[in-house]
Enzyme design. Structure first.
Site, mmCIF file in Angstrom:
data_model
loop_
_atom_site.group_PDB
_atom_site.id
_atom_site.type_symbol
_atom_site.label_atom_id
_atom_site.label_comp_id
_atom_site.label_asym_id
_atom_site.label_seq_id
_atom_site.Cartn_x
_atom_site.Cartn_y
_atom_site.Cartn_z
ATOM 1 N N ASP A 215 -17.220 -36.783 -0.142
ATOM 2 C CA ASP A 215 -17.334 -37.291 -1.507
ATOM 3 C C ASP A 215 -18.764 -37.764 -1.760
ATOM 4 O O ASP A 215 -19.392 -38.382 -0.894
ATOM 5 C CB ASP A 215 -16.363 -38.458 -1.721
ATOM 6 C CG ASP A 215 -16.293 -38.887 -3.174
ATOM 7 O OD1 ASP A 215 -15.563 -38.234 -3.932
ATOM 8 O OD2 ASP A 215 -16.969 -39.861 -3.537
ATOM 9 N N ASN A 223 -24.104 -39.672 -12.794
ATOM 10 C CA ASN A 223 -23.827 -38.771 -13.910
ATOM 11 C C ASN A 223 -24.094 -39.453 -15.244
ATOM 12 O O ASN A 223 -24.687 -38.870 -16.154
ATOM 13 C CB ASN A 223 -22.370 -38.310 -13.832
ATOM 14 C CG ASN A 223 -22.167 -36.898 -14.345
ATOM 15 O OD1 ASN A 223 -23.077 -36.088 -14.318
ATOM 16 N ND2 ASN A 223 -20.984 -36.610 -14.818
ATOM 17 N N HIS A 228 -24.797 -35.187 -17.808
ATOM 18 C CA HIS A 228 -23.893 -34.246 -17.152
ATOM 19 C C HIS A 228 -24.614 -33.017 -16.618
ATOM 20 O O HIS A 228 -24.204 -32.440 -15.598
ATOM 21 C CB HIS A 228 -22.795 -33.814 -18.127
ATOM 22 C CG HIS A 228 -21.887 -34.938 -18.524
ATOM 23 N ND1 HIS A 228 -21.252 -35.736 -17.605
ATOM 24 C CD2 HIS A 228 -21.520 -35.410 -19.746
ATOM 25 C CE1 HIS A 228 -20.526 -36.646 -18.230
ATOM 26 N NE2 HIS A 228 -20.674 -36.471 -19.537
ATOM 27 N N ASP A 232 -24.151 -31.814 -12.942
ATOM 28 C CA ASP A 232 -23.720 -30.471 -12.552
ATOM 29 C C ASP A 232 -24.698 -29.857 -11.559
ATOM 30 O O ASP A 232 -24.301 -29.170 -10.609
ATOM 31 C CB ASP A 232 -23.623 -29.571 -13.788
ATOM 32 C CG ASP A 232 -22.439 -29.927 -14.679
ATOM 33 O OD1 ASP A 232 -21.592 -30.724 -14.234
ATOM 34 O OD2 ASP A 232 -22.377 -29.417 -15.806
ATOM 35 N N GLU A 258 -16.127 -34.720 -7.773
ATOM 36 C CA GLU A 258 -17.267 -34.760 -6.850
ATOM 37 C C GLU A 258 -16.819 -34.736 -5.394
ATOM 38 O O GLU A 258 -17.577 -35.081 -4.489
ATOM 39 C CB GLU A 258 -18.116 -36.008 -7.110
ATOM 40 C CG GLU A 258 -17.438 -37.319 -6.790
ATOM 41 C CD GLU A 258 -16.649 -37.891 -7.957
ATOM 42 O OE1 GLU A 258 -16.448 -39.119 -7.983
ATOM 43 O OE2 GLU A 258 -16.221 -37.115 -8.829
#
Length: 342
Positions: A215, A223, A228, A232, A258
């Site tokens: 994780d 984020n 975003h 990404d 994630e």
């Protein structure tokens, strides 16, 4: 009374869904409402777990994640849809082939009957004009059957090409159904299939099997801070680095949000721990850079949970133990590897 109770319960779930959307700053769209209504209803444990994983840091759920969860749990499976569409096309193509072959049989029979009639006439005395006329008739019948055979061959080739294209389409749909659209590595569905296959192989070959649950620490905050698009970019970069850390039969997949998973066939718990440390160190040592914007976002840290397969246990038990180890790493301060409790 039962109907009244159902109404009250449904109203309560709807209210919780609306409250959650408002608290997370999500638009009250039908898709978001459906997602949270089903979450609070609790009849989809996979969805519940996916949301809980995203919220375990005490932060809200982004619209991007909501879109991803809705697509995963509520839209038609791409592979199943492709199978249905291709099955319909295949039935049509096969029907055409059978029709074409049936026509060939009829035409061949008609041609044979015509030749038999000509042979019977040849047994009789004929004048020169009659013989010429018969030869012309035989030639005409022959040309017709040859033309029809050529047309059939063309039609069969076309049908064969259509069937080949359908096969390619199905293969492509299957790959897409098993591939995470953002990172390009295997998705949750691919993980479920490959883990099951790896467990069966471990039992059959009497070999160890280990699992890493990985994780990205504080990803939600990252984020929200950088946007975003940067988030990404980080997900894609981490996915690529995970695949660089493994080899052979090992497989890295995106489990959701994630969180990633790495399946390690023929790998003992001891060696899995070593690899987990290598993954954590390798990813944590890379700078997140956007060359187009000339921006450096620093580094990201990983928490990793490690567990080993116990023959006879179901897949979700193994996943749960690896996930519990991941939670322990989070509680222990993050940016570390934690091993299942033995």
């Amino acid at each position: 009374m039962a109907a009244e109770g159902d109404f009250e319960r449904s109203s309560g779930l709807a209210a919780k869904a609306m409250e959650r959307m408002l608290s997370d700053g999500l638009a009250p769209t039908p898709e978001n409402f459906t997602l949270w209504y089903v979450y609070f209803n609790g009849n989809n444990p996979d969805l519940t777990r996916a949301v809980d994983l995203a919220r375990r840091d005490g932060l809200g759920v982004s619209q991007t994640l909501c879109d991803e969860l809705y697509k995963r749990f509520f839209t038609t499976d791409a592979e199943a849809q492709a199978i249905r569409e291709t099955s319909d096309k295949a039935r049509f193509a096969l029907g055409r082939i059978l029709e074409q072959l049936g026509n060939v049989g009829s035409e061949t029979e008609r041609y044979g009957n015509a030749l038999s009639g000509f042979r019977e006439e040849l047994d009789q005395p004929l004048s020169l004009p009659e013989l010429r006329a018969m030869i012309a008739a035989i030639a005409a019948e022959t040309r017709e059957i040859v033309d029809r055979q050529a047309a059939l061959q063309s039609q069969l080739q076309e049908s064969s090409q259509q069937l080949a294209e359908m096969r390619v389409s199905l293969d492509s749909a299957r790959r897409e159904a098993l591939t995470d659209g953002l990172t390009g590595i295997g998705n949750r569905k691919a993980f479920d299939q490959m883990l099951q296959e790896a467990m069966e192989a471990a039992v059959r070959d009497e070999q160890p099997l280990s699992l890493l649950m990985v994780d990205i620490d504080h990803f939600k905050a990252f984020n929200d801070t950088h946007g975003h698009l940067v988030g990404d970019h980080v997900l894609k970069l981490v996915a690529r680095m995970l695949t660089e850390c493994i080899k052979g039969r090992d497989t890295a997949t995106r489990y959701g949000g994630e969180e990633f998973a790495i399946i390690l066939p023929r790998t003992s718990l001891e060696n899995a721990i070593k690899l987990a440390e290598q993954v954590r160190t390798f990813v944590g040592g890379r700078q997140i850079v956007n060359k187009a914007r000339n921006a450096n976002y620093g580094t990201v840290a990983l928490s990793v949970g490690v567990a080993q397969f116990r023959p006879g246990e179901p897949a979700m038990t193994l996943v749960r133990r690896a996930d519990q180890a991941l939670y322990a790493a989070k509680r222990g301060g993050r940016n570390r590897v934690s091993v299942e409790a033995v």
